[in-house]
Scaffold this motif. Sequence first.
Motif, short mmCIF file in Angstrom:
data_model
loop_
_atom_site.label_atom_id
_atom_site.label_comp_id
_atom_site.label_asym_id
_atom_site.label_seq_id
_atom_site.Cartn_x
_atom_site.Cartn_y
_atom_site.Cartn_z
N ILE A 69 0.86 -1.19 0.00
CA ILE A 69 0.00 0.00 0.00
C ILE A 69 0.90 1.24 0.00
CG2 ILE A 69 -1.68 1.35 1.34
CD1 ILE A 69 -2.69 -1.26 2.55
N SER A 70 0.56 2.18 -0.87
CA SER A 70 1.26 3.47 -0.85
C SER A 70 0.28 4.54 -0.39
CB SER A 70 1.76 3.86 -2.24
OG SER A 70 2.69 2.92 -2.70
N LEU A 71 0.72 5.42 0.49
CA LEU A 71 -0.11 6.56 0.89
C LEU A 71 0.28 7.74 0.03
CD1 LEU A 71 -0.25 6.69 4.81
CD2 LEU A 71 -1.94 5.77 3.21
N LEU A 72 -0.71 8.39 -0.54
CA LEU A 72 -0.45 9.54 -1.42
C LEU A 72 -0.94 10.81 -0.73
CD1 LEU A 72 0.37 10.64 -4.21
CD2 LEU A 72 -1.95 10.12 -5.00
N SER A 73 0.01 11.67 -0.36
CA SER A 73 -0.33 12.94 0.29
C SER A 73 -0.03 14.08 -0.67
CB SER A 73 0.55 13.19 1.52
OG SER A 73 0.50 12.14 2.41
N GLY A 74 -0.47 15.23 -0.29
CA GLY A 74 -0.15 16.41 -1.09
C GLY A 74 -1.21 17.46 -0.85
N PHE A 75 -0.78 18.68 -0.87
CA PHE A 75 -1.69 19.78 -0.58
C PHE A 75 -2.74 19.89 -1.67
CE2 PHE A 75 -2.77 24.14 0.68
CZ PHE A 75 -2.90 23.89 2.03
N LEU A 76 -3.84 20.59 -1.35
CA LEU A 76 -4.91 20.75 -2.33
C LEU A 76 -4.35 21.32 -3.63
CD1 LEU A 76 -7.79 22.35 -0.22
CD2 LEU A 76 -7.50 19.97 -0.93
N GLY A 77 -4.72 20.71 -4.73
CA GLY A 77 -4.35 21.23 -6.03
C GLY A 77 -2.94 20.91 -6.46
N SER A 78 -2.23 20.10 -5.68
CA SER A 78 -0.83 19.82 -6.04
C SER A 78 -0.73 18.87 -7.23
CB SER A 78 -0.08 19.23 -4.84
OG SER A 78 -0.75 18.09 -4.35
N GLY A 79 -1.77 18.09 -7.46
CA GLY A 79 -1.76 17.18 -8.61
C GLY A 79 -1.94 15.71 -8.25
N LYS A 80 -2.55 15.44 -7.10
CA LYS A 80 -2.75 14.04 -6.68
C LYS A 80 -3.69 13.30 -7.64
CE LYS A 80 -4.32 15.25 -2.65
NZ LYS A 80 -4.18 16.70 -2.82
N THR A 81 -4.81 13.95 -7.98
CA THR A 81 -5.77 13.30 -8.87
C THR A 81 -5.15 13.05 -10.23
OG1 THR A 81 -7.47 14.56 -7.73
CG2 THR A 81 -8.12 13.48 -9.78
N THR A 82 -4.38 14.02 -10.68
CA THR A 82 -3.72 13.88 -11.98
C THR A 82 -2.77 12.68 -11.96
OG1 THR A 82 -3.82 16.29 -12.11
CG2 THR A 82 -2.41 15.19 -13.71
N LEU A 83 -2.08 12.52 -10.85
CA LEU A 83 -1.17 11.38 -10.71
C LEU A 83 -1.96 10.06 -10.67
CD1 LEU A 83 1.66 10.15 -10.11
CD2 LEU A 83 1.22 10.58 -7.68
N LEU A 84 -3.07 10.05 -9.95
CA LEU A 84 -3.88 8.83 -9.87
C LEU A 84 -4.40 8.45 -11.25
CD1 LEU A 84 -5.94 9.47 -6.61
CD2 LEU A 84 -4.02 7.91 -6.92
N GLN A 85 -4.82 9.46 -11.97
CA GLN A 85 -5.32 9.23 -13.33
C GLN A 85 -4.22 8.59 -14.18
OE1 GLN A 85 -6.66 12.96 -14.78
NE2 GLN A 85 -7.44 12.12 -16.70
N GLU A 86 -3.02 9.10 -13.98
CA GLU A 86 -1.87 8.57 -14.70
C GLU A 86 -1.64 7.10 -14.28
OE1 GLU A 86 -0.41 10.23 -16.99
OE2 GLU A 86 1.24 8.82 -17.32
N MET A 87 -1.82 6.84 -13.02
CA MET A 87 -1.62 5.46 -12.52
C MET A 87 -2.63 4.51 -13.13
SD MET A 87 -0.97 5.92 -8.47
CE MET A 87 0.46 6.78 -7.84
N LEU A 88 -3.85 5.00 -13.30
CA LEU A 88 -4.89 4.13 -13.84
C LEU A 88 -4.73 3.92 -15.35
CD1 LEU A 88 -7.83 5.54 -11.75
CD2 LEU A 88 -6.97 3.20 -11.65
N GLN A 89 -4.15 4.90 -16.00
CA GLN A 89 -4.02 4.79 -17.45
C GLN A 89 -2.71 4.17 -17.90
OE1 GLN A 89 -4.75 8.81 -18.57
NE2 GLN A 89 -6.95 8.61 -18.34
N ASN A 90 -1.63 4.58 -17.26
CA ASN A 90 -0.31 4.10 -17.69
C ASN A 90 0.34 3.35 -16.55
OD1 ASN A 90 -0.39 5.48 -20.22
ND2 ASN A 90 -0.12 7.35 -19.02
#
Length: 556
Positions: free
Chosen positions: A28-49
């Motif tokens: 399990i990896s915990l993904l932190s980051g302030f609002l708007g830093s790009g967490k969702t964008t990274l998750l999207q990347e994880m799901l696609q690539n």
Amino acid sequence: MSEDGDALVRQKCCLLDPLTPSQEKIPISLLSGFLGSGKTTLLQEMLQNKGGLKVGIVVNDMAAVNIDSKLVKTETKRGLTSFAGELVDSSDVMELQNGCACCSASEELLQQAIMKLLIVSAEREDPFDRIVIELSGVAEPKNIRKQFYEMEYAGHPALDYAELRNMVTVVDAANFLSMYQSAEGIQDRADLIEDDNNMVFTDRKIVDLLTEQVEVADYVLLNKADLVNDGQMERLKKIVSFLNPTADIIPSKFGKVDLSVVLGSERSSWVAQADDEDDFRSVEVHGHDHSHTECNDADCKDPSHAHDHSHAHDAACTDPTCTDTSHSHHAHTHDAACDDPECTDASHSHSHSHSHSHSHSHSHNDDPETKFGITSFVYTRRRPFHPDRLKAVIKMLPIKSSSSSGKEGWVIPGVAAGSREQSDNPMRNILRSKGFVWLSTYHRVALFWSHAGQFFDLKDFGMYWAATPLKFWPKSQDELKEIISDFGSKECEWGDRRQEIVFIGVDMQKEKIEALLDDCLLTDEEMELYRESASEFPDLVTVDWSAEPPRPRLRK
Ligand SMILES: Nc1nc2c(ncn2[C@@H]2O[C@H](COP(=O)(O)OP(=O)(O)OP(=O)(O)O)[C@@H](O)[C@H]2O)c(=O)[nH]1
């Protein structure tokens, strides 16, 4: 989670076969980051690539700011879900309903979400290679890490199949430094505290949270690299590397990173297994002059002065109901400072100090002479500070109180707007400082100093080991070795009482800062008075230095 929901999940657990000895738990990896830093964008990347990886994701965000979970909820045809505008397999993403990962209540929800992912993957006979849990932008990663420990001790079945392996933090490279310098509190930002279902109550400063997110990470992604130039990126890298000397720092654009690295499959990382004191020590070790030949101790005559802070805690407490205070002393997380120097109240400490094996072999270029002038050093002394004199020095830190609008603000040189005013205040270029403080008015209780940007706090860390009854000391040799190293040597009269503060800053004037702090130490005359009053409350434990290895013993 409702009892029904919990029962349903537990009932479904029987779908999961026990792991065979050759099977590894899902990292399990915990993904932190302030609002708007790009967490969702990274998750999207994880799901696609995914780079061949099957990633299950837990989205944990407050609803008002959580466009993500709202999108996850939008079921579309063929079991696909719209996630951040893209279609993904809905069973790969779980929403942490009504969950706010900065509340302790979320422990149950975390368990449920992980379990649901495990059950879904068992049902479709397609196990995940990784699980990633996105924390809300205001979540405190240390708390979530602690919740994992609690889940482990509680023996929750989810952790029979999956385990916390590493911590990843996304930083907005374009805004980090300005947020770092901001005096704003989380409560000052409506976008951080309110939504339909949740309200976050905290008096934390944004910079304090940002610092924690960066410091408690194995990987720090400096995202939005497209919005900064090479020089700005290099400077940011350097600052982050001083805040967290053990992390891998990876610039990224729109979350594009090598997932096989960031979601590394190696054994549990050092950070994921650490506790609050370990977090401190990782910086402290890197802040030391590596030669260790020079002893700055005003009283200690031993030049070999122990600076060996190797960590290898082996014994873990597995009792969820344990109230043994020996499992604490470290990692004291409560806020209220105790004013009673003789306090023996166990509530002043003692959140569980989980002992974990970890080897810390990460190499880091800590050459202090960088072109940005960012350096760090550790101030170590074995004399108490006088509280009034220390207060005057603390006031020199670059902290701008809300009422001081007319006064000189603080800037990271070359980063913030406005010219850097000349100042002969050596404390003004300190970016971050933290560590243990020995105050003459707190004979038995160690204080912890934490300063980041506009935030400063000095709070009770728990009782000194010298003042802690021997029966509460840990039994593990490795933990003992670490504690005894804090006692210095047989020449050191005051047990593990010490000043040990790491300073990280830009163009710092080390000698002047040290001289300022030295002036706060008790004078010889004051020390005699201190010794006299301390004799009324003798320590309970001393170290038998003649033993091999040295060990604690009752003080006669
Ligand atoms: N220019 C630029 N924009 C980015 C990058 N990564 C993300 N963004 C944009 O930044 C905004 C915030 O990104 P998110 O991925 O939603 O950030 P988040 O951390 O999930 O935000 P919260 O859910 O509010 O905590 C979006 O508009 C993204 O398109 C990047 O590398 N460069």
